[in-house]
Write a protein that holds these residues in place. Structure first.
Motif, short mmCIF file in Angstrom:
data_model
loop_
_atom_site.label_atom_id
_atom_site.label_comp_id
_atom_site.label_asym_id
_atom_site.label_seq_id
_atom_site.Cartn_x
_atom_site.Cartn_y
_atom_site.Cartn_z
N LEU A 121 1.02 -1.25 0.17
CA LEU A 121 0.00 0.04 -0.08
C LEU A 121 0.67 1.31 0.17
CD1 LEU A 121 -2.83 -1.07 2.26
CD2 LEU A 121 -3.08 -0.41 -0.11
N ALA A 122 2.06 1.33 0.73
CA ALA A 122 3.07 2.52 0.81
C ALA A 122 3.35 2.54 -0.57
CB ALA A 122 4.14 2.17 1.69
N PHE A 123 3.69 1.95 -1.24
CA PHE A 123 4.38 1.99 -2.77
C PHE A 123 3.37 2.11 -3.64
CE2 PHE A 123 8.05 0.39 -0.29
CZ PHE A 123 8.99 1.16 -0.87
N THR A 124 2.17 1.67 -3.43
CA THR A 124 1.19 1.83 -4.40
C THR A 124 0.72 3.40 -4.41
OG1 THR A 124 0.09 -0.38 -4.03
CG2 THR A 124 -1.23 1.34 -4.92
N PHE A 125 0.67 4.15 -3.07
CA PHE A 125 0.16 5.49 -3.07
C PHE A 125 1.63 6.27 -3.27
CE2 PHE A 125 -3.43 3.20 -1.07
CZ PHE A 125 -4.42 3.77 -1.84
N LEU A 126 2.73 5.87 -3.52
CA LEU A 126 3.71 6.58 -3.14
C LEU A 126 3.76 7.53 -4.31
CD1 LEU A 126 6.85 7.39 -2.54
CD2 LEU A 126 7.61 5.61 -4.35
N GLU A 127 3.22 7.59 -5.66
CA GLU A 127 2.95 8.64 -6.46
C GLU A 127 2.46 9.79 -6.09
OE1 GLU A 127 2.52 9.14 -11.50
OE2 GLU A 127 2.39 7.25 -10.49
N TRP A 140 1.06 10.14 -2.66
CA TRP A 140 1.44 10.80 -1.53
C TRP A 140 2.78 11.68 -1.55
CZ3 TRP A 140 0.62 5.93 1.89
CH2 TRP A 140 -0.81 5.84 2.10
N GLY A 141 3.80 11.29 -2.34
CA GLY A 141 5.10 11.61 -2.27
C GLY A 141 5.99 10.96 -1.28
N ILE A 142 7.33 11.10 -1.57
CA ILE A 142 8.30 10.33 -0.77
C ILE A 142 8.35 10.92 0.67
CG2 ILE A 142 10.24 11.71 -1.38
CD1 ILE A 142 10.58 8.13 -1.04
N SER A 143 7.89 12.28 0.94
CA SER A 143 8.13 12.84 2.20
C SER A 143 6.86 12.75 2.99
CB SER A 143 8.58 14.22 1.90
OG SER A 143 7.50 15.03 0.94
N ASP A 144 5.67 12.23 2.53
CA ASP A 144 4.46 12.27 3.19
C ASP A 144 4.63 11.17 4.39
OD1 ASP A 144 1.74 11.09 3.63
OD2 ASP A 144 1.18 12.78 2.46
N ASN A 163 9.61 -12.43 -4.86
CA ASN A 163 9.33 -11.91 -6.51
C ASN A 163 8.23 -11.08 -6.48
OD1 ASN A 163 11.44 -13.71 -7.13
ND2 ASN A 163 10.05 -15.34 -7.99
N GLN A 164 7.06 -11.56 -5.78
CA GLN A 164 5.82 -10.68 -6.11
C GLN A 164 5.89 -9.33 -5.40
OE1 GLN A 164 3.44 -11.82 -7.94
NE2 GLN A 164 2.33 -9.91 -7.59
N LEU A 165 6.71 -9.31 -4.10
CA LEU A 165 7.09 -7.91 -3.53
C LEU A 165 7.94 -7.30 -4.27
CD1 LEU A 165 7.40 -8.79 0.34
CD2 LEU A 165 5.68 -7.40 -0.61
N SER A 166 9.08 -7.90 -4.82
CA SER A 166 9.79 -6.98 -5.56
C SER A 166 9.44 -6.33 -6.95
CB SER A 166 11.21 -7.66 -5.93
OG SER A 166 11.86 -8.28 -4.80
N GLN A 167 8.39 -7.20 -7.54
CA GLN A 167 7.79 -6.67 -8.76
C GLN A 167 6.89 -5.50 -8.57
OE1 GLN A 167 6.82 -10.18 -11.24
NE2 GLN A 167 5.18 -8.88 -12.31
N ALA A 168 6.18 -5.92 -7.40
CA ALA A 168 5.15 -4.59 -7.22
C ALA A 168 5.81 -3.51 -6.83
CB ALA A 168 4.19 -5.27 -6.06
N ILE A 169 6.77 -3.55 -5.68
CA ILE A 169 7.37 -2.25 -5.08
C ILE A 169 8.03 -1.66 -6.46
CG2 ILE A 169 9.05 -1.54 -3.69
CD1 ILE A 169 8.09 -3.72 -1.58
N SER A 170 8.83 -2.29 -7.05
CA SER A 170 9.98 -1.69 -8.11
C SER A 170 9.11 -1.08 -9.06
CB SER A 170 10.72 -2.86 -8.79
OG SER A 170 10.14 -3.79 -9.33
N THR A 171 7.91 -1.66 -9.64
CA THR A 171 6.86 -1.08 -10.46
C THR A 171 6.59 0.12 -10.35
OG1 THR A 171 6.20 -3.09 -11.24
CG2 THR A 171 4.60 -1.49 -11.75
N ASN A 172 6.13 0.38 -8.82
CA ASN A 172 5.76 1.81 -8.36
C ASN A 172 7.00 2.61 -8.30
OD1 ASN A 172 2.59 1.40 -7.50
ND2 ASN A 172 3.50 -0.35 -6.60
N ILE A 173 7.81 2.28 -7.67
CA ILE A 173 9.21 3.10 -7.82
C ILE A 173 9.46 3.60 -9.28
CG2 ILE A 173 11.34 3.32 -7.12
CD1 ILE A 173 11.13 1.50 -4.95
N LEU A 174 9.65 2.51 -10.00
CA LEU A 174 10.03 3.07 -11.42
C LEU A 174 9.20 4.02 -12.00
CD1 LEU A 174 11.82 -0.03 -12.58
CD2 LEU A 174 12.96 1.89 -12.10
N THR A 175 7.76 3.51 -11.59
CA THR A 175 6.62 4.69 -12.15
C THR A 175 6.55 5.95 -11.93
OG1 THR A 175 5.30 2.76 -12.37
CG2 THR A 175 4.06 4.91 -12.33
N VAL A 176 7.26 6.13 -10.61
CA VAL A 176 7.49 7.33 -9.88
C VAL A 176 8.71 8.20 -10.60
CG1 VAL A 176 8.00 8.78 -7.94
CG2 VAL A 176 6.48 6.85 -7.55
#
Length: 491
Positions: A219-225, A227-231, A405-418
């Protein structure tokens, strides 16, 4: 406790098990991938916006990842046969429920449940092969599963698109439900009846801790974009997840039957395999999204072409998986993995040659290089990790690898999207653009292309890192051999 007596020797039962695993994987991929194609149709059908409809996908992914670590605890309590068969039945019912959902929120609710039970099925896949197949056949059988996965990845989205063009989006949920029937029959034929460990109770506390931590991270990385990294909400979720994992590890040490056995990380080969799986998974999730932006928003092609450029590479990837199957065991594992990561790095780096005029055929050829490299890596690192652990611990190992694998894929997708969005907006504003960089605005295509290059450059660097880390495979294998020898001498 040894599980050698559970090894399947009859050829018909071995074939039935592989068939059941393949069908269950295809069911899961259809439930996951087809929804991406259906997003615009769902928006129109339910009169909803994209932010609302995207939860049809997000709900599935979140609960799928949360469920993955739980398969070991459930299987030790109820047996793999009962868990696998019951999950298939429930997935079939839930897929039909999705097909007949009366409104968007009903659909999301059914997807939450479907994702949970699909996560258990996915996490069990590798464990079933390494638990029930003869030792010399495990890598080959797993390679067969990977080959079919590649073909399904190539055909699935196009097939789903054609179905929706001719019929209704509801049919894409009916198909997985129908496929449950042969999968269930084959699994029932193949899976042995086994008694569960006496006195083992479902480890509720551990299950809840790991599920909650996983959900908070995603959820944290899903809403990263947004919320922003400083939220403060982002960091509250991250710190909370870390605290839960820390408590989970402490709790596990006092439990004779932990939900996840962290002692496996004392095995160097397994720890290395998990790390390499993390690196590999980071470059898989973002690809489809970034390619869709390039093909549709930068080049102006129809959505169909986003899937079309991946069709030939995915088919060739299936062939590369078959080649990796033949080479694995006949050549140096370290050499195979290092070469695979190097080729994947080259494919990602060549994406920087893609511009506003480059033919999509060239793009497809570059993707092929990338996918071939990935194919040469997936089988060896999975088998090295699973083969390093004792037979009675393969369920824990499988759960770890799939979870990571699932965590890395989901988290990295959100980070790279940001990163992609930030870079596109930065260049858009530098070029004189006003507001947010969005498709259709003047200057967006150039800004998005630069962001496209940046993301693939990062992925090229990660693949090079994977190749460097792979060089430690031989020392890790030697350390594990020394540990096993020392344990044998002391016994």
């Amino acid at each position: 406790m040894t599980t050698d007596h559970l090894i399947i020797t009859e050829p018909r039962r071995k074939s039935a098990l592989v068939t059941a695993i393949i069908l269950s994987n295809v069911i899961t991929m259809l439930n996951a991938g087809s929804v991406n194609i259906a997003m615009p149709v769902l928006m129109e059908s339910f009169q909803a916006n994209l932010n609302q409809v995207q939860w049809v996908m997000l709900a599935y992914i979140l609960t799928l990842a949360c469920a993955m670590p739980l398969v070991t605890a459930l299987s030790e309590r109820y047996s793999y046969r009962k868990v696998f068969l019951n999950c298939l039945i429930i997935i079939g019912i839930l897929s039909l429920a999705c097909a007949f959902a009366g409104n968007l929120w009903m659909l999301i609710g059914f997807r939450i449940l479907n994702g949970f039970f699909s996560g258990l099925i996915m996490s069990a896949t590798m464990a079933l092969i390494y638990r029930y197949m003869p030792k010399g056949e495990r890598a080959g059988r797993y390679a067969t599963v990977l080959i079919i996965q590649s073909i399904s990845f190539a055909i699935g989205p196009s097939f789903a698109g054609l179905i929706m063009q001719w019929t209704s989006w509801r049919v894409i949920f009916v198909l997985p439900a129908l496929m449950v029937i042969p999968a269930y029959l084959e699994a029932r034929k193949a899976l042995p009846r086994e008694s569960v460990t006496a006195g083992v109770r479902l480890e509720i506390v551990g299950v809840l801790l790991v599920s909650l931590a996983t959900g908070m991270l995603l959820l944290a990385f899903t809403f990263l974009e947004s919320w922003g990294i400083s939220d403060w909400r982002f960091w509250a979720m991250i710190i909370g997840a870390i605290a839960l994992v820390a408590y989970f590890i402490v709790h596990n040490r006092r439990n004779p039957h932990p939900a996840l056995d962290f002692s496996l990380f004392k095995l160097s080969s397994f720890a290395l395999a998990v790390l390499l799986s993390m690196i590999l998974s980071t470059v898989i999730g973002i690809t489809a999204s970034v390619l869709a932006v390039y093909v549709q928003s930068v080049r102006g092609y129809a959505p169909f072409f986003s899937g079309a450029v991946q069709f030939a590479p995915s088919i060739i990837m299936a062939g590369a998986n078959a080649l990796a199957k033949r080479l694995y065991g006949r050549t140096s594992t370290t050499l195979l993995v290092v070469c695979g990561f190097s080729v994947a790095a080259l494919g990602n780096a060549l994406m920087n040659t893609v511009d506003m005029e480059r033919s999509l055929i060239i793009l497809s050829a570059i993707l092929t290089i990338r996918y071939v490299g990935i194919a040469f890596v997936r089988l060896p690192i999975s088998d090295v990790g699973m083969s390093a652990v004792p037979q009675d611990k393969v369920s824990h190992a499988s759960a770890f690898i799939n979870w990571v694998n699932q965590l890395s894929q989901a988290i990295s997708t959100n980070i790279l999207t940001v990163i992609f969005t930030f870079q596109a907006n930065l260049l858009f504003h530098q070029a004189g653009g006003v507001g947010e960089a969005l498709p259709g605005k003047e200057g967006y295509a150039e800004a998005a292309l630069s962001a496209f290059h940046l993301v693939f450059s990062i992925m090229a660097g990660l693949m090079l890192l994977g190749g460097i880390v792979s060089l430690f495979r031989v020392p890790a294998a030697k350390r594990d051999k020394a540990r096993r020898k020392a344990a044998a001498d002391n016994s």
